[in-house]
Design a protein around this motif. Structure first.
Motif, mmCIF file in Angstrom:
data_model
loop_
_atom_site.group_PDB
_atom_site.id
_atom_site.type_symbol
_atom_site.label_atom_id
_atom_site.label_comp_id
_atom_site.label_asym_id
_atom_site.label_seq_id
_atom_site.Cartn_x
_atom_site.Cartn_y
_atom_site.Cartn_z
ATOM 1 N N PRO A 279 0.822 -1.225 0.000
ATOM 2 C CA PRO A 279 0.000 0.000 0.000
ATOM 3 C C PRO A 279 0.855 1.274 0.000
ATOM 4 C CG PRO A 279 -0.817 -1.544 1.630
ATOM 5 C CD PRO A 279 0.458 -2.091 1.118
ATOM 6 N N GLY A 280 1.997 1.234 0.673
ATOM 7 C CA GLY A 280 2.876 2.408 0.683
ATOM 8 C C GLY A 280 3.429 2.710 -0.695
ATOM 9 N N LEU A 281 3.848 1.677 -1.424
ATOM 10 C CA LEU A 281 4.341 1.885 -2.791
ATOM 11 C C LEU A 281 3.224 2.359 -3.714
ATOM 12 C CD1 LEU A 281 6.762 -1.153 -3.206
ATOM 13 C CD2 LEU A 281 7.357 1.252 -2.928
ATOM 14 N N ALA A 282 2.033 1.816 -3.530
ATOM 15 C CA ALA A 282 0.896 2.260 -4.346
ATOM 16 C C ALA A 282 0.597 3.741 -4.082
ATOM 17 C CB ALA A 282 -0.324 1.398 -4.051
ATOM 18 N N LEU A 283 0.646 4.147 -2.815
ATOM 19 C CA LEU A 283 0.417 5.545 -2.474
ATOM 20 C C LEU A 283 1.503 6.441 -3.069
ATOM 21 C CD1 LEU A 283 -1.184 7.683 -0.901
ATOM 22 C CD2 LEU A 283 0.281 7.192 1.065
ATOM 23 N N ALA A 284 2.748 5.996 -2.990
ATOM 24 C CA ALA A 284 3.845 6.784 -3.565
ATOM 25 C C ALA A 284 3.664 6.944 -5.065
ATOM 26 C CB ALA A 284 5.186 6.116 -3.247
ATOM 27 N N TRP A 285 3.288 5.857 -5.742
ATOM 28 C CA TRP A 285 3.064 5.940 -7.194
ATOM 29 C C TRP A 285 1.908 6.885 -7.505
ATOM 30 C CZ3 TRP A 285 -1.236 4.484 -10.052
ATOM 31 C CH2 TRP A 285 -1.081 4.562 -11.431
ATOM 32 N N TYR A 286 0.819 6.787 -6.732
ATOM 33 C CA TYR A 286 -0.333 7.649 -6.951
ATOM 34 C C TYR A 286 0.051 9.126 -6.781
ATOM 35 C CZ TYR A 286 -4.824 9.911 -6.302
ATOM 36 O OH TYR A 286 -5.883 10.762 -6.415
ATOM 37 N N LEU A 287 0.808 9.429 -5.731
ATOM 38 C CA LEU A 287 1.235 10.813 -5.516
ATOM 39 C C LEU A 287 2.146 11.288 -6.643
ATOM 40 C CD1 LEU A 287 1.848 10.822 -1.671
ATOM 41 C CD2 LEU A 287 0.023 11.990 -2.924
ATOM 42 N N TRP A 288 3.045 10.429 -7.076
ATOM 43 C CA TRP A 288 3.981 10.783 -8.151
ATOM 44 C C TRP A 288 3.228 11.105 -9.444
ATOM 45 C CZ3 TRP A 288 8.897 12.075 -8.306
ATOM 46 C CH2 TRP A 288 9.549 12.083 -9.526
ATOM 47 N N GLU A 289 2.220 10.301 -9.754
ATOM 48 C CA GLU A 289 1.448 10.523 -10.971
ATOM 49 C C GLU A 289 0.465 11.687 -10.828
ATOM 50 O OE1 GLU A 289 1.780 9.118 -13.981
ATOM 51 O OE2 GLU A 289 3.529 8.102 -13.170
ATOM 52 N N SER A 290 -0.009 11.946 -9.625
ATOM 53 C CA SER A 290 -1.026 12.974 -9.405
ATOM 54 C C SER A 290 -0.448 14.369 -9.283
ATOM 55 C CB SER A 290 -1.817 12.677 -8.131
ATOM 56 O OG SER A 290 -2.438 11.433 -8.251
ATOM 57 N N LEU A 291 0.779 14.483 -8.836
ATOM 58 C CA LEU A 291 1.369 15.797 -8.595
ATOM 59 C C LEU A 291 2.512 16.064 -9.576
ATOM 60 C CD1 LEU A 291 1.513 15.523 -4.711
ATOM 61 C CD2 LEU A 291 -0.194 16.723 -6.071
ATOM 62 N N PRO A 292 2.193 16.578 -10.764
ATOM 63 C CA PRO A 292 3.261 16.828 -11.740
ATOM 64 C C PRO A 292 4.269 17.862 -11.248
ATOM 65 C CG PRO A 292 1.159 17.639 -12.547
ATOM 66 C CD PRO A 292 0.885 16.917 -11.269
ATOM 67 N N ILE A 293 3.829 18.739 -10.337
ATOM 68 C CA ILE A 293 4.771 19.733 -9.814
ATOM 69 C C ILE A 293 5.895 19.056 -9.038
ATOM 70 C CG2 ILE A 293 3.534 20.191 -7.673
ATOM 71 C CD1 ILE A 293 4.469 23.230 -8.934
ATOM 72 N N LEU A 294 5.600 17.918 -8.402
ATOM 73 C CA LEU A 294 6.629 17.170 -7.681
ATOM 74 C C LEU A 294 7.688 16.655 -8.650
ATOM 75 C CD1 LEU A 294 7.565 15.865 -5.014
ATOM 76 C CD2 LEU A 294 6.185 13.894 -5.625
ATOM 77 N N ARG A 295 7.256 16.146 -9.808
ATOM 78 C CA ARG A 295 8.212 15.651 -10.804
ATOM 79 C C ARG A 295 9.063 16.777 -11.347
ATOM 80 N NH1 ARG A 295 4.466 12.044 -14.476
ATOM 81 N NH2 ARG A 295 3.024 13.589 -13.754
#
Length: 162
Positions: free
Chosen positions: A134-150
């Protein structure tokens, strides 16, 4: 005589690469001057970074290499076989071949080291508690959802030169 490969050929232009003379500007310019004086060649460009000579021919023929062969011999250049696949795969423009990546060591500032340590401790905690997936899934979701983070992460790596 220096060995040269035909990189690109058209009816009025011939691009050659002389791998042994890469970054040797004076030799390439001397060869270009000798080729400019040959009959049938209107202009010659040289690129020292990639060891390319581009010949522009006066007459449009099917085989530009055959037409330029005598001029190349007088300039001390001989055409050899086909280029290696690495050279042939390049863009027709005079681009340098890719250099192998050399590992020179890691450089990191305090912020990067602190973030790495935090992520390792977090991963350890997630493994022990059974929340890794679940932690990796959450990290992936945040990475894909927040383009400003990338963009922020990409920008910081470009500034530090890593």
């Amino acid at each position: 005589m220096e060995a040269a490969y035909v990189v690109h050929q058209s009816s009025a232009r011939l691009r050659l690469r002389v791998p042994a003379r890469r970054h040797n500007g004076p030799w390439l310019e001397t060869a270009a001057i000798a080729l400019r004086q040959a009959p049938g060649i209107t202009s010659v460009r040289s690129c020292a970074a990639t060891a390319c000579l581009t010949l522009h021919l006066a007459a449009q023929t099917r085989s530009a290499a055959a037409l330029a062969q005598p001029a190349l011999r007088t300039a001390g250049i001989r055409l050899v076989g086909s280029p290696s696949p690495r050279i042939a795969a390049h863009h027709p423009q005079c681009t340098p071949p890719p250099q192998p990546i050399a590992a020179t060591g890691l450089r990191a500032d305090r912020r990067t080291l602190a973030l790495t340590l935090f992520l390792l401790l977090l991963a350890r905690h997630l493994v022990r508690s059974g929340w890794l997936v679940p932690g990796l899934a959450l990290a992936w979701y945040l990475w894909e959802s927040l383009p400003i983070l990338r963009r922020t992460m990409r920008g910081s790596s470009e500034r530090t030169g890593s």
